[in-house]
Design a protein around this motif. Structure first.
Motif, PDB file in Angstrom:
ATOM      1  N   UNK A 142      47.354  36.039  20.108  1.00 48.73           N
ATOM      2  CA  UNK A 142      46.375  37.066  20.462  1.00 48.73           C
ATOM      3  C   UNK A 142      45.816  37.740  19.216  1.00 48.73           C
ATOM      4  N   UNK A 143      46.697  38.107  18.285  1.00 47.75           N
ATOM      5  CA  UNK A 143      46.246  38.741  17.059  1.00 47.75           C
ATOM      6  C   UNK A 143      45.372  37.824  16.229  1.00 47.75           C
ATOM      7  N   UNK A 144      45.718  36.552  16.186  1.00 38.80           N
ATOM      8  CA  UNK A 144      44.887  35.559  15.504  1.00 38.80           C
ATOM      9  C   UNK A 144      43.487  35.539  16.110  1.00 38.80           C
ATOM     10  N   UNK A 145      43.406  35.482  17.443  1.00 41.94           N
ATOM     11  CA  UNK A 145      42.106  35.448  18.105  1.00 41.94           C
ATOM     12  C   UNK A 145      41.300  36.703  17.858  1.00 41.94           C
ATOM     13  N   UNK A 146      41.971  37.868  17.914  1.00 43.15           N
ATOM     14  CA  UNK A 146      41.268  39.134  17.711  1.00 43.15           C
ATOM     15  C   UNK A 146      40.730  39.249  16.292  1.00 43.15           C
ATOM     16  N   UNK A 147      41.543  38.869  15.307  1.00 38.32           N
ATOM     17  CA  UNK A 147      41.129  39.006  13.912  1.00 38.32           C
ATOM     18  C   UNK A 147      39.979  38.077  13.570  1.00 38.32           C
ATOM     19  N   UNK A 148      40.071  36.817  13.990  1.00 39.55           N
ATOM     20  CA  UNK A 148      38.998  35.867  13.696  1.00 39.55           C
ATOM     21  C   UNK A 148      37.699  36.303  14.368  1.00 39.55           C
ATOM     22  N   UNK A 149      37.774  36.678  15.652  1.00 43.31           N
ATOM     23  CA  UNK A 149      36.560  37.071  16.366  1.00 43.31           C
ATOM     24  C   UNK A 149      35.934  38.318  15.763  1.00 43.31           C
ATOM     25  N   UNK A 150      36.748  39.316  15.435  1.00 44.05           N
ATOM     26  CA  UNK A 150      36.216  40.534  14.854  1.00 44.05           C
ATOM     27  C   UNK A 150      35.569  40.297  13.506  1.00 44.05           C
ATOM     28  N   UNK A 189      42.705  37.914  22.766  1.00 46.57           N
ATOM     29  CA  UNK A 189      42.416  38.425  21.434  1.00 46.57           C
ATOM     30  C   UNK A 189      40.964  38.231  21.064  1.00 46.57           C
ATOM     31  N   UNK A 190      40.431  37.045  21.346  1.00 50.37           N
ATOM     32  CA  UNK A 190      39.033  36.769  21.041  1.00 50.37           C
ATOM     33  C   UNK A 190      38.114  37.759  21.748  1.00 50.37           C
ATOM     34  N   UNK A 191      38.420  38.080  22.996  1.00 47.19           N
ATOM     35  CA  UNK A 191      37.592  39.027  23.756  1.00 47.19           C
ATOM     36  C   UNK A 191      37.650  40.421  23.158  1.00 47.19           C
ATOM     37  N   UNK A 192      38.848  40.868  22.781  1.00 41.83           N
ATOM     38  CA  UNK A 192      38.949  42.230  22.248  1.00 41.83           C
ATOM     39  C   UNK A 192      38.340  42.332  20.850  1.00 41.83           C
ATOM     40  N   UNK A 193      38.491  41.289  20.029  1.00 31.71           N
ATOM     41  CA  UNK A 193      37.855  41.308  18.724  1.00 31.71           C
ATOM     42  C   UNK A 193      36.341  41.337  18.840  1.00 31.71           C
ATOM     43  N   UNK A 194      35.819  40.581  19.800  1.00 32.53           N
ATOM     44  CA  UNK A 194      34.381  40.588  20.073  1.00 32.53           C
ATOM     45  C   UNK A 194      33.947  41.947  20.585  1.00 32.53           C
TER      46      UNK A 194
END
Length: 438
Positions: free
Chosen positions: A18-26, A391-396
């Motif tokens: 999740x953290x990986x997805x959030x960081x990359x997306x953000x 994570x991707x959704x929250x980073x976005x």
């Protein structure tokens, strides 16, 4: 010891999927991102249980898309390939991705670097400092001393949700009785010829396991053995050793469970070599450094996903990831069994973005296994591909909220969904037919 202050747009707590997805997306959305991870590796359970398949990424045999698909494709395109899609031998699980865990680390670190994420490994975060209904700062510590992060938005991907909990977000610990799923210590067996190991039509090795329990060589909870083909030929991933009644938020309890797990692993390895065809000349490797924790805090979001919504194949207008994973509930409490019943009769459901947003804290979201869900829904939605998509959704969403200078609660979820669709996510609201299937 030095004290440092770091300002950033986005602070991501925890470097699991999740953290990986959030960081990359953000970071890809233009934010300055700091990703803080307590350990030295990425992926959460990928680091604790090397070789654990990515299950749930293909609802109804169609990829969810997004960063999950991108990472899978990157690994599969390496020479030699480091990932492939396979069908699980276990009932109701469907397709999953099997991968080389070391090459997965290489590619995940590369994706973060390419996006411009600043990493803080081996770093522990303590507590948030509140300013009204917002997080003003989060303090922490690494080997060089104290750190104070001053982010505009925080995404808690810590698994345990400890920053969100300290910020005042209500939560449930386990089920209604406080019982949590068992924790697991996994390992690989090398030099175990698949043709011999998997010769019988028994995915749980029941005949051998029952004999081991009856002879007192195996713990009673090992009456079924969860073993599957590893990524590399003649390697077997063993996900069998489960310890009940462990509070994953208690470091002492986790340490004690890990040592108990080591004892059970040693007994299981000895039994496999003596009693199960194909393991006579095999050896153990990749023993997890600690137990993998499945469940602790489930934070309260603006919406709580329920088992009834899952069973009804509910597709929310603000759905950010599709799922048809079974209800994978693992030895909860003293009497809980290992179950993976089908979550719904057919089709898939989606997870609403609101399940990642607290009701009050204006610059906080969360993603991963701290998702807002009841025990039944949680047992289905907790797969690593779904966590990566959360994570991707929250980073976005962080980038959208900051651009509008508004609390995350005021963000129009339709904008998050549209952005996720633009990033290649499938099965979300308004897409109509999904690959001709629905």
């Amino acid at each position: 010891m030095t004290e440092r202050e770091i300002a950033c747009d986005l602070l991501v707590v925890g470097g699991g999927t999740a953290g990986f997805g959030a960081a990359v997306a953000g970071a890809r959305a233009g934010l300055s991102v700091r990703l803080v991870e307590a350990g030295a590796k990425l992926g959460g359970v990928m680091a604790f249980c090397p070789g654990m398949p990515w299950g749930g990424g293909y609802p109804c045999d169609v990829s969810i898309g997004g960063l999950f698909e991108e990472l899978t494709d990157r690994l599969a395109s390496l020479a030699p390939p480091a990932a492939e899609k396979r069908y699980s031998t276990l009932e109701n699980f469907g397709p999953e991705v099997i991968y080389d865990p070391d090459m997965a680390q290489v590619e995940m670190f590369a994706m973060l670097e390419e996006a411009g994420v600043q990493l803080h490994l081996n770093t522990l975060l303590n507590a948030p400092q509140m300013a009204g209904d917002s997080i003003a700062a989060v303090t922490g510590m690494d080997r060089h001393g104290k750190l104070t992060f001053r982010p505009r938005i925080v995404i808690d991907c810590s698994g345990d949700g400890h920053i969100a909990a300290q910020a005042g977000v209500p939560f449930d610990l386990g089920d209604a009785s406080g019982k949590m799923m068992g924790v697991t210590l996994s390992f690989l067996m090398m030099n175990a010829p698949w043709g011999e190991v998997f010769a019988e039509d028994d995915p749980y090795f029941t005949r051998y396991a029952e004999r081991g329990v009856a002879e007192g060589r195996l713990h009673p909870d090992l009456a079924q053995l969860y073993m599957m083909r590893g990524f590399h030929t003649d390697t077997v991933f063993c996900n069998s050793v489960i310890i009940r009644n462990v509070d994953g938020t208690d470091p002492a309890a986790v340490a004690k469970a890990t040592q108990e797990g080591r004892r059970r692993v040693a007994a299981l390895v000895s039994f496999l070599r003596d009693a199960v065809p194909g393991f006579q000349n095999a050896w153990m490797t990749a023993l997890g450094p600690t137990v993998g924790v499945r469940e602790t805090r489930k934070l309260h979001g603006m919406h709580r996903l329920t088992g009834a919504e899952v069973a009804a194949a509910t597709k929310f207008n603000d759905g950010i990831v599709a799922c048809s994973n079974p209800v994978d509930d693992v030895m909860r409490g003293d009497g809980g069994a290992m179950t993976h019943d089908a979550a719904l009769d057919e089709g898939f459901y989606t997870l609403p973005f609101r399940a990642l947003v607290p009701a009050r804290v204006e610059n906080l979201m969360f993603a991963g296994r701290n998702v807002s869900a009841d025990p039944v829904a949680f047992a289905s939605i907790r797969g690593m591909p779904q966590c990566m998509a959360m994570g991707q959704a929250t980073g976005t969403a962080a980038a959208l909220a900051l651009a509008g200078n508004a609390p995350v609660q005021a963000l129009d979820p339709a904008r998050v969904v549209a952005a996720m669709q633009a990033q290649g996510m499938r099965g979300l609201a308004g897409q109509g037919l999904w690959n001709g299937r629905y």
